[in-house]
Every structure is written in structure tokens, then in C-alpha cells.
Design a protein around this motif. Structure first.
Motif, PDB file in Angstrom:
ATOM      1  N   LEU A 304       0.833  -1.197   0.000  1.00 15.43           N
ATOM      2  CA  LEU A 304       0.000   0.000   0.000  1.00 15.43           C
ATOM      3  C   LEU A 304       0.871   1.251   0.000  1.00 15.43           C
ATOM      4  CD1 LEU A 304      -2.648  -1.061   2.680  1.00 15.43           C
ATOM      5  CD2 LEU A 304      -2.970  -0.989   0.208  1.00 15.43           C
ATOM      6  N   LEU A 305       0.265   2.329  -0.473  1.00 12.81           N
ATOM      7  CA  LEU A 305       0.945   3.618  -0.526  1.00 12.81           C
ATOM      8  C   LEU A 305       0.361   4.534   0.540  1.00 12.81           C
ATOM      9  CD1 LEU A 305       2.907   5.590  -1.954  1.00 12.81           C
ATOM     10  CD2 LEU A 305       0.987   6.205  -3.471  1.00 12.81           C
ATOM     11  N   LEU A 306       1.238   5.162   1.324  1.00 12.46           N
ATOM     12  CA  LEU A 306       0.812   6.097   2.368  1.00 12.46           C
ATOM     13  C   LEU A 306       0.929   7.522   1.844  1.00 12.46           C
ATOM     14  CD1 LEU A 306       2.207   4.863   5.803  1.00 12.46           C
ATOM     15  CD2 LEU A 306      -0.144   5.478   5.275  1.00 12.46           C
ATOM     16  N   ARG A 307      -0.156   8.279   1.958  1.00 19.02           N
ATOM     17  CA  ARG A 307      -0.141   9.689   1.587  1.00 19.02           C
ATOM     18  C   ARG A 307      -0.509  10.545   2.787  1.00 19.02           C
ATOM     19  NH1 ARG A 307      -3.459   9.620  -4.187  1.00 19.02           N
ATOM     20  NH2 ARG A 307      -1.829   8.620  -5.441  1.00 19.02           N
ATOM     21  N   VAL A 308       0.183  11.679   2.914  1.00 15.02           N
ATOM     22  CA  VAL A 308      -0.060  12.595   4.027  1.00 15.02           C
ATOM     23  C   VAL A 308      -0.419  13.958   3.454  1.00 15.02           C
ATOM     24  CG1 VAL A 308       0.862  13.607   6.139  1.00 15.02           C
ATOM     25  CG2 VAL A 308       1.620  11.334   5.404  1.00 15.02           C
ATOM     26  N   ASP A 309      -1.521  14.520   3.947  1.00 16.32           N
ATOM     27  CA  ASP A 309      -1.983  15.840   3.500  1.00 16.32           C
ATOM     28  C   ASP A 309      -2.219  16.686   4.746  1.00 16.32           C
ATOM     29  OD1 ASP A 309      -3.047  18.040   2.299  1.00 16.32           O
ATOM     30  OD2 ASP A 309      -4.932  17.094   1.697  1.00 16.32           O
ATOM     31  N   VAL A 310      -1.249  17.545   5.066  1.00  6.29           N
ATOM     32  CA  VAL A 310      -1.326  18.393   6.257  1.00  6.29           C
ATOM     33  C   VAL A 310      -1.519  19.837   5.806  1.00  6.29           C
ATOM     34  CG1 VAL A 310      -0.140  19.195   8.337  1.00  6.29           C
ATOM     35  CG2 VAL A 310       0.132  16.821   7.569  1.00  6.29           C
ATOM     36  N   SER A 311      -2.583  20.468   6.274  1.00  8.90           N
ATOM     37  CA  SER A 311      -2.839  21.867   5.922  1.00  8.90           C
ATOM     38  C   SER A 311      -1.767  22.763   6.524  1.00  8.90           C
ATOM     39  CB  SER A 311      -4.220  22.300   6.420  1.00  8.90           C
ATOM     40  OG  SER A 311      -5.234  21.517   5.826  1.00  8.90           O
ATOM     41  N   PRO A 312      -1.353  23.805   5.816  1.00  3.62           N
ATOM     42  CA  PRO A 312      -0.348  24.723   6.360  1.00  3.62           C
ATOM     43  C   PRO A 312      -0.929  25.593   7.472  1.00  3.62           C
ATOM     44  CG  PRO A 312      -1.155  25.524   4.252  1.00  3.62           C
ATOM     45  CD  PRO A 312      -1.772  24.163   4.449  1.00  3.62           C
ATOM     46  N   ASP A 313      -0.041  26.087   8.324  1.00  4.07           N
ATOM     47  CA  ASP A 313      -0.406  27.024   9.393  1.00  4.07           C
ATOM     48  C   ASP A 313      -1.488  26.452  10.314  1.00  4.07           C
ATOM     49  OD1 ASP A 313       1.382  28.853   8.284  1.00  4.07           O
ATOM     50  OD2 ASP A 313      -0.177  29.665   6.947  1.00  4.07           O
ATOM     51  N   LEU A 314      -1.331  25.192  10.688  1.00  4.16           N
ATOM     52  CA  LEU A 314      -2.280  24.605  11.642  1.00  4.16           C
ATOM     53  C   LEU A 314      -2.030  25.178  13.038  1.00  4.16           C
ATOM     54  CD1 LEU A 314      -2.396  20.799  10.743  1.00  4.16           C
ATOM     55  CD2 LEU A 314      -4.262  22.436  10.564  1.00  4.16           C
ATOM     56  N   PRO A 315      -3.090  25.515  13.775  1.00  4.02           N
ATOM     57  CA  PRO A 315      -2.900  25.958  15.164  1.00  4.02           C
ATOM     58  C   PRO A 315      -2.536  24.776  16.050  1.00  4.02           C
ATOM     59  CG  PRO A 315      -5.231  25.801  14.689  1.00  4.02           C
ATOM     60  CD  PRO A 315      -4.516  25.538  13.392  1.00  4.02           C
ATOM     61  N   PRO A 316      -1.821  25.008  17.132  1.00  2.00           N
ATOM     62  CA  PRO A 316      -1.480  23.899  18.034  1.00  2.00           C
ATOM     63  C   PRO A 316      -2.689  23.419  18.816  1.00  2.00           C
ATOM     64  CG  PRO A 316      -0.750  25.970  18.965  1.00  2.00           C
ATOM     65  CD  PRO A 316      -1.267  26.294  17.601  1.00  2.00           C
ATOM     66  N   VAL A 317      -2.595  22.189  19.315  1.00  2.00           N
ATOM     67  CA  VAL A 317      -3.602  21.633  20.219  1.00  2.00           C
ATOM     68  C   VAL A 317      -2.949  21.385  21.568  1.00  2.00           C
ATOM     69  CG1 VAL A 317      -4.915  20.595  18.337  1.00  2.00           C
ATOM     70  CG2 VAL A 317      -3.156  19.252  19.481  1.00  2.00           C
ATOM     71  N   ARG A 318      -3.746  21.440  22.615  1.00  2.00           N
ATOM     72  CA  ARG A 318      -3.224  21.195  23.960  1.00  2.00           C
ATOM     73  C   ARG A 318      -3.380  19.712  24.286  1.00  2.00           C
ATOM     74  NH1 ARG A 318      -2.778  24.719  28.154  1.00  2.00           N
ATOM     75  NH2 ARG A 318      -2.039  26.095  26.487  1.00  2.00           N
ATOM     76  N   GLY A 319      -2.246  19.042  24.573  1.00  2.00           N
ATOM     77  CA  GLY A 319      -2.372  17.621  24.852  1.00  2.00           C
ATOM     78  C   GLY A 319      -1.057  16.952  25.154  1.00  2.00           C
ATOM     79  N   ASP A 320      -1.111  15.628  25.214  1.00  2.00           N
ATOM     80  CA  ASP A 320       0.045  14.768  25.450  1.00  2.00           C
ATOM     81  C   ASP A 320       0.516  14.242  24.101  1.00  2.00           C
ATOM     82  OD1 ASP A 320       1.650  12.421  25.952  1.00  2.00           O
ATOM     83  OD2 ASP A 320       0.889  12.423  28.006  1.00  2.00           O
ATOM     84  N   GLU A 321       1.712  14.640  23.679  1.00  2.00           N
ATOM     85  CA  GLU A 321       2.193  14.301  22.342  1.00  2.00           C
ATOM     86  C   GLU A 321       2.340  12.801  22.153  1.00  2.00           C
ATOM     87  OE1 GLU A 321       6.263  15.087  19.781  1.00  2.00           O
ATOM     88  OE2 GLU A 321       5.383  16.752  20.927  1.00  2.00           O
ATOM     89  N   ALA A 322       2.836  12.083  23.161  1.00  2.00           N
ATOM     90  CA  ALA A 322       3.036  10.639  23.031  1.00  2.00           C
ATOM     91  C   ALA A 322       1.703   9.916  22.872  1.00  2.00           C
ATOM     92  CB  ALA A 322       3.799  10.105  24.239  1.00  2.00           C
ATOM     93  N   ARG A 323       0.692  10.334  23.649  1.00  2.00           N
ATOM     94  CA  ARG A 323      -0.616   9.673  23.560  1.00  2.00           C
ATOM     95  C   ARG A 323      -1.279   9.942  22.216  1.00  2.00           C
ATOM     96  NH1 ARG A 323      -1.093   5.508  26.958  1.00  2.00           N
ATOM     97  NH2 ARG A 323      -0.753   6.086  29.130  1.00  2.00           N
ATOM     98  N   ILE A 324      -1.185  11.176  21.729  1.00  2.00           N
ATOM     99  CA  ILE A 324      -1.783  11.491  20.431  1.00  2.00           C
ATOM    100  C   ILE A 324      -1.079  10.712  19.321  1.00  2.00           C
ATOM    101  CG2 ILE A 324      -2.205  13.326  18.763  1.00  2.00           C
ATOM    102  CD1 ILE A 324      -2.452  15.258  21.111  1.00  2.00           C
TER     103      ILE A 324
END
Length: 440
Positions: A304-324
Motif C-alpha cells: 500500500l501507498l501512504l499519503r499525508v496531507d497536512v494543511s499549512p499554518d495549523l494551530p497547536p492543540v493542547r495535549g500529550d504528544e506521546a498519547r496522540i
């Protein structure tokens, strides 16, 4: 003048029509009679109108008979209604006392108007002692009063608290504003349920720790056997095909067991560890990109082929980076495992990260076997696996449950959109970090 005749005095009589001669007393009497007659006529007309109105009202009713009979019938109906209402209230009160939950009704001033026997028992009060008391006097806990005030102002509120110190019962409080007046409050004792949940979590935690060591040993032995088999082949000797197949199966199944133990430990920690302390601002686009890179090799093995589409200038979220990151890995791993169709025409797994209002939404889309509609409501339960997954032998049934717990602890949402035989899209949303301008 003639002599001999007597002198006669002649007096002038007043005319009958002379006004000054009319007696004023007679005039006053006539005027008073006229006034009394006018009052009598007015009173009679008023009484006539009242009687006519009463006659119209009685004519419009369907009671029949004369007025006294109608009045008696109305009184009988009123007495019957009062008796029926009293019976219903007594029956409802008896039913409320039979229930195992505490029920209270507070007026708009937050004073207790009704409380059943279970409510008195949970609050540790003698029967009837909380009636007429304010919310803070009845509960002796400001947290309960906050729930009731929130329900009165907003319509509904709930909370879970321990009563009367650390050894008291654990109570779930549900309050809802009445459509008539006041607030209804339900108290449910969940002490035994929480105790059993704690026992289950401790059992899973202890069992997982006990299984981890022997499984790690078996996994190392399986890897050693696989390397020895490769070494024997390198030296010109050939192992039987069945032996090679059995060694490979031991290694695969041991890996599944190790994964299950690790996920059991994670789930036990998440469920019993309380709420997460969310202090870090997380760049979700970076976390998704790094998590996907860890699965590139697995995607190649699956074809399978993995594609990633991340919008520019995303605001941060408050959370635990490892859990996310763990949530992203679980969702993408599932998509790679069940996202391949037999014809491989749509062998692509797409991961999108975009902002939607005050949230950042991550969506993992595949074109695989999909999830039946009947299974979509249960797919986030622990150990639940759809039939297609069982046939293909994948998963422990814990990954999606862990993902749901983690996202809920972050104040977000997770859901699935799927059509059987077409594919699935697993999505989760997280609120943007506080202090970020929502309009940007």
C-alpha cells in the motif's frame, strides 16, 4: 265713610301659582324619591345583567339540571379529582421509596421540597430531615450545589463525588431543570461498581506484568530460531519447509501476544490513571507525519501507498504528544492492515490533517473491506472485532478502545464513516490550544 257699620279688614290671598310660596321640604322629598328610584332601577338592571350572565354560563355548560344540582356535581368532581391526585402522589412517593436511587426535588430557590428514603440514606440523614433545607445544607458539599445551580441555569448538569469523606459512598449526581418549576436531582450509588472496576484494572495490570517476562523470553527464542535457520541455510544446509513455517508462525503469534499485553497495560493505565494533565502545545501536523514514517516499512509489506496531507499554518492543540501519536499509529496501522482490497486498484491510505472551526481534525481513509453498519456502534469497545477482522487474523481488539479513551481525555471526539466493501474513514478532532485566536 258711613257711620253705624263696623270696620272690616280686608286681606289679600296669595295666588296658588306663586313660586315663593311652594314648601321647600316637599321639593326635597320629591328629589330624594327620584334619586332612590334611579338607584333602585340601576341596581335592578345590574342584578339582571348578572343573572343573565350566570344563565348564559349555565346554558353553555353540559352539566344539565338546575343550578344547585350543577354546583353539587362540580363539588363532587372536584373532590374526586383531589382524591385521585392524592392517590397518584402517594403511589409515586411509594414507588420513589422502592427505587434504589435517591430522588430530590428543589424549588427555584434551591430548597428541598421532596426527598425519598434512598436520598436520606445516601446523605446520611434521618427520614424527612432534609425537607425545607437549602442545597448546601442538604448536601453539605459545595460541589453538589454547583451541579444543581448549573442545572437550574443551563437545563442539565452531572458530576461524581464521594460523600462524607474518603470512606463514604461514591455518588453520581444528575440534575435536570423541571419543565414546571425547580430542579430534579437523582443520586446513584456507584461505590460497588467503582470498586469492581478498580479490581479489574489491578488484575489486568498485574496479569500483564506477569505475562510480559515469559512472552519476551519466548519472542527472543523465536527470533533466535529464525536467525539459526537463516544461518543453516547460509552454510548450505536446508531446513524442512514445515519447520521454517512453524518458526515463522511462532514468531508472529508471539508478537501478537506481546502486543496484546502492552495494549492491556496501556488500557489499564488510561482507565485507572485519572485525567491527563495537558500542559503542552502540540503541533499535530508534525506528530502525524512522524508517526506515519514509523509505518512506511509495514505499508510497503502490505503493498500500500501512504499519503499525508497536512494543511499549512495549523494551530497547536493542547495535549500529550506521546498519547496522540499512539492514536495516530493505531488508526494508520488498522488502515494498512485492513485497507488492501484483492484487486489492489485503490491501494492507498490517505491521512489528512485540517482545521475545522475551533478544532483540528485528523482523518485516516482507506479503500479496504470497510465496516458493516451494525458493527460501527461497537467498534470502539474493548476486545470487539468484526467478523472480517477475525477471518484475517489481525488485531487484539484494544487499539480503537485505547484511541477512544485518549481522545476523550483530551476533550475531543472520534468517529468512523464506513461502507462495507468500499472503505473506511476514521477521524478524530481535538480542540485548538487555549489562547489561540479562533478567527486565525
Amino acid at each position: 265713610m258711613l257711620s253705624g257699620f263696623p270696620r272690616v279688614r280686608v286681606t289679600r290671598r296669595p295666588a296658588l301659582c306663586d313660586p315663593p310660596a311652594v314648601d321647600w321640604i316637599v321639593v326635597a322629598f320629591i328629589a330624594a324619591q327620584a334619586i332612590l328610584l334611579a338607584l333602585a332601577i340601576g341596581l335592578a338592571l345590574g342584578r339582571g345583567r348578572d343573572l343573565e350572565a350566570i344563565r348564559d354560563l349555565t346554558a353553555q355548560s353540559d352539566l344539565g339540571g338546575d343550578l344547585p344540582a350543577r354546583v353539587r356535581q362540580l363539588r363532587e368532581r372536584l373532590a374526586a379529582s383531589e382524591f385521585e391526585l392524592d392517590q397518584q402522589v402517594r403511589n409515586a412517593s411509594y414507588l420513589a421509596d422502592l427505587m434504589g436511587v435517591g430522588i430530590l426535588r428543589l424549588d427555584d430557590g434551591l430548597r428541598v421540597e421532596l426527598a425519598n428514603a434512598a436520598a436520606h440514606v445516601l446523605l446520611g440523614r434521618s427520614p424527612g430531615s432534609v425537607l425545607g433545607r437549602s442545597a448546601i445544607e442538604a448536601f453539605v458539599d459545595a460541589r453538589f450545589e454547583e451541579v444543581v445551580v448549573a442545572a437550574r441555569d443551563n437545563g442539565a448538569a452531572s458530576g461524581e463525588f464521594r460523600l462524607r469523606g474518603p470512606d463514604g459512598p461514591m455518588v453520581v449526581v444528575r440534575a435536570r431543570r423541571s419543565p414546571v418549576r425547580g430542579v430534579w436531582v437523582v443520586l446513584e450509588d456507584v461505590s460497588e461498581l467503582r470498586r469492581l472496576q478498580q479490581i479489574r484494572a489491578e488484575f489486568i495490570d498485574n496479569l500483564s506484568h506477569e505475562l510480559r517476562t515469559p512472552l519476551s523470553t519466548v519472542s527472543l527464542l523465536a527470533e533466535t530460531l529464525a536467525r539459526d535457520a537463516d544461518a543453516v541455510t547460509t552454510k548450505g544446509m536446508e531446513l524442512p519447509a514445515k519447520m521454517r513455517d512453524r518458526i515463522a508462525k511462532i514468531e508472529i503469534e508471539t508478537g501478537h501476544l506481546v502486543q496484546m499485553v502492552n495494549e492491556l497495560l496501556d488500557l489499564a493505565r488510561i482507565e485507572s490513571g485519572g485525567p491527563l494533565v495537558l500542559l503542552d502545545d502540540v503541533d499535530l501536523g508534525r506528530v502525524v507525519t512522524e508517526s506515519i514514517e514509523r509505518l512506511r516499512l509495514f505499508a510497503d509489506r502490505q503493498g500500500l501507498l501512504l499519503r499525508v496531507d497536512v494543511s499549512p499554518d495549523l494551530p497547536p492543540v493542547r495535549g500529550d504528544e506521546a498519547r496522540i501519536g499512539q492514536v495516530v499509529v493505531n488508526l494508520v496501522h488498522n488502515a494498512l492492515k485492513f485497507g488492501a482490497r484483492d484487486d489492489r486498484d485503490d491501494g492507498v491510505v490517505t491521512v489528512q490533517v485540517r482545521r475545522v472551526g475551533g478544532e483540528v481534525v485528523t482523518a485516516v481513509e482507506d479503500h479496504g473491506v470497510g465496516v458493516a453498519k451494525a458493527d460501527q456502534t461497537r467498534i470502539f469497545e474493548r476486545f470487539y472485532k468484526v467478523d472480517r477482522a477475525r477471518v484475517r487474523g489481525g488485531g487484539t481488539g484494544l487499539g480503537l478502545s485505547i484511541a477512544r479513551h485518549v481522545i476523550n481525555q483530551h476533550g475531543g471526539r472520534i468517529w468512523v464513516e464506513s461502507e462495507e466493501g468500499v472503505g473506511s474513514t476514521f477521524s478524530f478532532s481535538l480542540p485548538i490550544a487555549p489562547g489561540v485566536d479562533p478567527s486565525n
